[in-house]
Write a protein that holds these residues in place. Structure first.
Motif, short mmCIF file in Angstrom:
data_model
loop_
_atom_site.label_atom_id
_atom_site.label_comp_id
_atom_site.label_asym_id
_atom_site.label_seq_id
_atom_site.Cartn_x
_atom_site.Cartn_y
_atom_site.Cartn_z
N TYR A 19 -2.05 8.94 -0.56
CA TYR A 19 -1.21 9.77 0.30
C TYR A 19 -0.33 8.95 1.23
O TYR A 19 0.25 9.50 2.18
CB TYR A 19 -2.08 10.75 1.09
N GLU A 20 -0.22 7.66 0.97
CA GLU A 20 0.59 6.82 1.83
C GLU A 20 2.05 7.27 1.86
O GLU A 20 2.72 7.24 2.89
CB GLU A 20 0.51 5.36 1.39
N GLU A 21 2.55 7.73 0.71
CA GLU A 21 3.96 8.13 0.63
C GLU A 21 4.24 9.42 1.38
O GLU A 21 5.31 9.59 1.97
CB GLU A 21 4.37 8.27 -0.84
N THR A 22 3.28 10.35 1.35
CA THR A 22 3.53 11.66 1.97
C THR A 22 3.01 11.76 3.39
O THR A 22 3.66 12.35 4.27
CB THR A 22 2.88 12.78 1.13
N GLY B 51 1.62 8.95 5.20
CA GLY B 51 1.84 7.71 5.97
C GLY B 51 2.98 7.81 6.97
O GLY B 51 2.80 7.44 8.15
N PRO B 52 4.15 8.31 6.56
CA PRO B 52 5.25 8.42 7.52
C PRO B 52 4.95 9.36 8.69
O PRO B 52 5.45 9.16 9.80
CB PRO B 52 6.41 8.97 6.67
#
Length: 277
Positions: A200-203, A205-206
């Motif tokens: 879930y770093e892409e969704t 993380g930010p």
């Protein structure tokens, strides 16, 4: 006649701003918080007008006792503000059952218990107001804030039904939906983060990063939010929902437009599921 307020989560952020606004309006405030030391200055500055009350809103017995104490001391509660809360970031898969239950206890079951505790007193007087501090995240959700939004969605659903139930009894319900305000919400130690999974770093993380980076830079002014809340409460016909901030206004407006467009594109199928005449 001055009003008597019970405000939870009053030691900082929106809670403290609401206490200050109510005091400026000449009202009496019982400011409730788990740790009340941060309220010492207000209690000292406004003797007889501000009283601090130690309260954990997730403790049902303490909730009942606190409400009874306020009523015994002041004779009534005119305005309950359910403000106590905290943020939590994490994908659904990252959020544990305990983390979800804890945020539901704080944002739903605590406010529900306080609401039930004050209603008999308000019903007897056929007047009063219940203010539910939710969020623009009580209208829509996005990646990384599933547990937080779930709790705020739930409180909004409860409050919308409550408003219809108590309106004939002379009691108002106001759901306040702030955007990003300069409170301690995203500060170090205030925002809970579930253990991260690489998937879930892409969704998510930010979202983790942006919330931390926003601390102290949010566009919303808590004092102006508190003033707007008082203005809405004093209106002859208060709104059920009061979004606050340009970001909340834009996001909620956009969400309503998108929901309407989605409904229109699927309306034929939606309406096709009744028994044939």
């Amino acid at each position: 006649m001055s009003r008597v307020w019970l405000v939870t989560g009053a030691s900082s952020g929106f809670g403290r701003a609401i206490v200050e606004a109510a005091v400026a309006a000449g009202d009496v405030v019982v400011a409730a918080a788990r740790r009340t030391a941060a309220l010492d200055d207000l209690v000292a500055a406004y003797p007889g007008q501000v009283a601090a009350q130690t309260l954990d809103v997730t403790d049902a017995a303490a909730v009942e006792a606190a409400v009874q104490e306020v009523v015994e001391r002041h004779g009534r509660i005119d305005v309950l503000v359910n403000n106590a809360g905290r943020g939590i970031v994490g994908a659904v898969e990252e959020t544990t059952d305990q983390e979800l239950r804890e945020v539901m206890d704080l944002h739903l079951f605590g406010p529900a218990a306080l609401t039930r505790a004050v209603l008999p007193h308000m019903r007897r007087r056929r007047s009063g107001a219940i203010v539910q501090m939710t969020s623009m995240g009580g209208r829509f959700a996005f990646a990384g804030v599933s547990a937080y939004c779930a709790s705020k969605f739930a409180l909004e659903g409860l409050s919308e039904a409550l408003a219809a139930e108590v309106a004939p009894l002379g009691i108002k319900v106001l759901i306040v939906e702030p955007g990003a305000f300069r409170t301690g919400f995203a500060g170090a130690g205030a925002l809970h983060r579930s253990a991260a999974l690489p998937a879930y770093e892409e969704t998510v993380g930010p979202v983790r990063a942006s919330l931390s980076e926003s601390d102290g830079k949010q566009p919303g002014d808590p004092a102006k939010a508190a003033a707007a809340l008082l203005t809405a409460l004093d209106a002859e016909h208060p709104p059920l929902r009061l979004p606050l901030g340009n970001d909340a206004a834009d996001a909620i407006s956009g969400h309503l437009d998108a929901s309407r467009a989605e409904f229109a594109s699927w309306e034929k199928l939606i309406r096709s599921t009744d028994f044939d005449a």
